[in-house]
Write a protein that holds these residues in place. Sequence first.
Motif, short mmCIF file in Angstrom:
data_model
loop_
_atom_site.label_atom_id
_atom_site.label_comp_id
_atom_site.label_asym_id
_atom_site.label_seq_id
_atom_site.Cartn_x
_atom_site.Cartn_y
_atom_site.Cartn_z
N SER A 84 15.69 -5.30 -9.27
CA SER A 84 14.99 -4.35 -8.40
C SER A 84 15.77 -3.04 -8.35
O SER A 84 16.99 -3.02 -8.43
CB SER A 84 14.81 -4.94 -7.00
OG SER A 84 15.98 -5.59 -6.55
N GLN A 89 6.53 -2.56 -13.40
CA GLN A 89 6.12 -3.83 -13.97
C GLN A 89 6.04 -3.76 -15.49
O GLN A 89 6.47 -4.69 -16.19
CB GLN A 89 4.75 -4.24 -13.39
CG GLN A 89 4.78 -4.66 -11.94
CD GLN A 89 5.23 -6.11 -11.75
OE1 GLN A 89 5.71 -6.76 -12.68
NE2 GLN A 89 5.07 -6.62 -10.55
N HIS A 94 8.46 -11.43 -1.44
CA HIS A 94 7.59 -10.80 -2.42
C HIS A 94 6.12 -11.15 -2.18
O HIS A 94 5.23 -10.41 -2.61
CB HIS A 94 8.00 -11.20 -3.84
CG HIS A 94 9.23 -10.51 -4.33
ND1 HIS A 94 9.46 -9.17 -4.13
CD2 HIS A 94 10.30 -10.97 -5.05
CE1 HIS A 94 10.61 -8.83 -4.69
NE2 HIS A 94 11.14 -9.89 -5.24
N TYR A 106 5.69 -15.37 -11.04
CA TYR A 106 6.58 -14.82 -10.01
C TYR A 106 6.51 -13.30 -10.01
O TYR A 106 6.37 -12.66 -8.96
CB TYR A 106 8.02 -15.29 -10.26
CG TYR A 106 9.06 -14.50 -9.50
CD1 TYR A 106 9.23 -14.68 -8.14
CD2 TYR A 106 9.87 -13.59 -10.17
CE1 TYR A 106 10.19 -13.95 -7.44
CE2 TYR A 106 10.82 -12.86 -9.48
CZ TYR A 106 10.99 -13.03 -8.12
OH TYR A 106 11.92 -12.32 -7.43
N GLN A 107 6.60 -12.68 -11.19
CA GLN A 107 6.54 -11.23 -11.25
C GLN A 107 5.17 -10.69 -10.83
O GLN A 107 5.06 -9.64 -10.20
CB GLN A 107 6.90 -10.74 -12.65
CG GLN A 107 8.36 -10.87 -13.01
CD GLN A 107 9.27 -10.08 -12.07
OE1 GLN A 107 8.90 -9.01 -11.59
NE2 GLN A 107 10.46 -10.60 -11.81
N GLU A 139 3.23 -6.10 -3.38
CA GLU A 139 3.58 -4.70 -3.12
C GLU A 139 2.37 -3.79 -3.02
O GLU A 139 2.49 -2.64 -2.57
CB GLU A 139 4.58 -4.22 -4.17
CG GLU A 139 5.95 -4.86 -3.93
CD GLU A 139 6.97 -4.63 -5.04
OE1 GLU A 139 6.61 -4.03 -6.07
OE2 GLU A 139 8.13 -5.07 -4.86
N GLU A 155 11.57 0.76 -6.29
CA GLU A 155 10.89 -0.37 -5.65
C GLU A 155 11.28 -0.51 -4.19
O GLU A 155 10.60 -1.21 -3.42
CB GLU A 155 11.21 -1.66 -6.40
CG GLU A 155 10.28 -2.81 -6.07
CD GLU A 155 10.61 -4.09 -6.83
OE1 GLU A 155 9.82 -5.04 -6.72
OE2 GLU A 155 11.64 -4.14 -7.53
N ARG A 215 4.98 -10.66 -7.15
CA ARG A 215 5.75 -9.51 -6.67
C ARG A 215 4.90 -8.23 -6.69
O ARG A 215 4.84 -7.49 -5.71
CB ARG A 215 6.98 -9.37 -7.56
CG ARG A 215 7.96 -8.28 -7.25
CD ARG A 215 9.18 -8.55 -8.10
NE ARG A 215 10.17 -7.51 -8.10
CZ ARG A 215 11.37 -7.64 -8.67
NH1 ARG A 215 11.69 -8.78 -9.26
NH2 ARG A 215 12.24 -6.65 -8.64
N GLU A 233 8.64 -16.48 0.20
CA GLU A 233 9.11 -16.28 -1.17
C GLU A 233 10.42 -15.48 -1.18
O GLU A 233 10.83 -14.89 -0.16
CB GLU A 233 8.01 -15.55 -1.97
CG GLU A 233 8.39 -15.03 -3.35
CD GLU A 233 8.78 -16.12 -4.34
OE1 GLU A 233 9.83 -16.77 -4.11
OE2 GLU A 233 8.07 -16.29 -5.35
N MET A 262 9.97 -2.48 -0.29
CA MET A 262 10.75 -3.61 0.20
C MET A 262 11.58 -3.29 1.45
O MET A 262 11.87 -4.20 2.24
CB MET A 262 11.66 -4.12 -0.92
CG MET A 262 10.90 -4.63 -2.13
SD MET A 262 11.99 -5.03 -3.54
CE MET A 262 12.86 -6.46 -2.91
N SER A 308 17.90 -9.35 -2.85
CA SER A 308 18.20 -10.31 -3.92
C SER A 308 19.70 -10.27 -4.23
O SER A 308 20.51 -10.46 -3.33
CB SER A 308 17.33 -10.00 -5.14
OG SER A 308 17.41 -11.03 -6.10
#
Length: 413
Positions: free
Chosen positions: A185, A113, A379, A39-40, A47, A189, A43, A375, A193, A256
């Motif tokens: 987040s 990250q 993401h 998942y990360q 990006e 970031e 993301r 997602e 987004m 989120s």
Amino acid sequence: MALVEDSADDTIEQITADRSAHYEPFGWHHWPEHPWLAYQFRRGLGETQEGGGAVSEVFQAASRMIPGDYESWHVEWMRIADRNWTRGVAEEKAGHIRTAMNCFLRAADYYRQAEFHLEPKDPRRLPTFEKMEACSKKFIARLNPPGEAVDIPYEPGKPICGYFVRAPFPGDKLPVMICMGGLDSIKDEMWFMQAHGCLQRGISVLMIDGPGQGGTLRRHGVVSRPDTEVPIGKCIDWLLTRDDVDPKRIAVCGSSMGGYYAARAGCYEHRLAAVISHGAIWSLSDMWGNKDDSFGLAMHIRWVLGATTMKDAHAIMKPFTLEGHLQHMKCPYLIVHGGHDVLTVSAAKKTYESAKAGGVDVTLRILDPDETGAEHCQHDNPTIGQEVLCDWLADKFGIDQQALLQRSWNPLV
């Protein structure tokens, strides 16, 4: 509104039958046996298309990681972050400013990250975070007009950390969106987004780390609170001291868990002209009330809420609900949600139905897998997420995008 059948809530920990790297309705699934890391990675990969990395670099880092190993996760993200930082500094000295900016923006997201899975008390966590901030500050300082790193008065000696970037268009007073993340987040970031899309449409941005977020949590120890109208009110107070802000066109968007933050603020802070939940959260207890300390987000939940254990967190999170509040919202409200959100889909419809029943001017936009963006917080495709939420806001603010682009002074932002 794109209508899709609900996927099951809380699929983030499920291991798919296909254990090889493959594409799912919610995007690229790199390590199916390690879904939290997959998942990360999804993301970070998404990006890249907003400048937060290079596709080849991101896959290069992943190829060197030991699947499931958090230490190698940190090491390999740091490797490409440091490489971009070093190159950015050299290119800046050589006068190659656009290249330097690109390097700094990539490095900022890579450092984010690298910091993500470190424990709160890990001595590397704050230095890694501040390397990310150093990259962001270098990037925004070279924008035209230059962005600013700001401290917004909040508690004595404990400001809300933020970045203010004026939209690159003529005008005495421009609309502004307050951009914030959620559980994990952060302000840095938000470029990938929310903020980039706003600036392209003539909307200035204030990217913040509110209580329980980013630098406000890491440097000042300020944990989250349910009555988010208080910190958002402080941000509005600060914006109103500026002579380049239109006081009648201030919006807030939260991604989120920030979807709750933004909605709750909009219920009681009536200086807001629009509210966006970029990922809807109806109730933290509904979402996490049965999770124990083995849950993949437990470390972040405890830290953000100021809890020692998840049992303690369960008591703290109970007031974090929109139940009994949404009917107080007076401004237009948008909910943008992925149709295969790996955390929850049902919360979006519950929030929408409650807002509508309360008389709110509410719009629900669910993205389906065929268009991508299905997602959590889009993401898998953050560009489409920004297009949806920023076009809605531009329309609400009465912005003629065709006319606007004919008078841009920096079309490359």
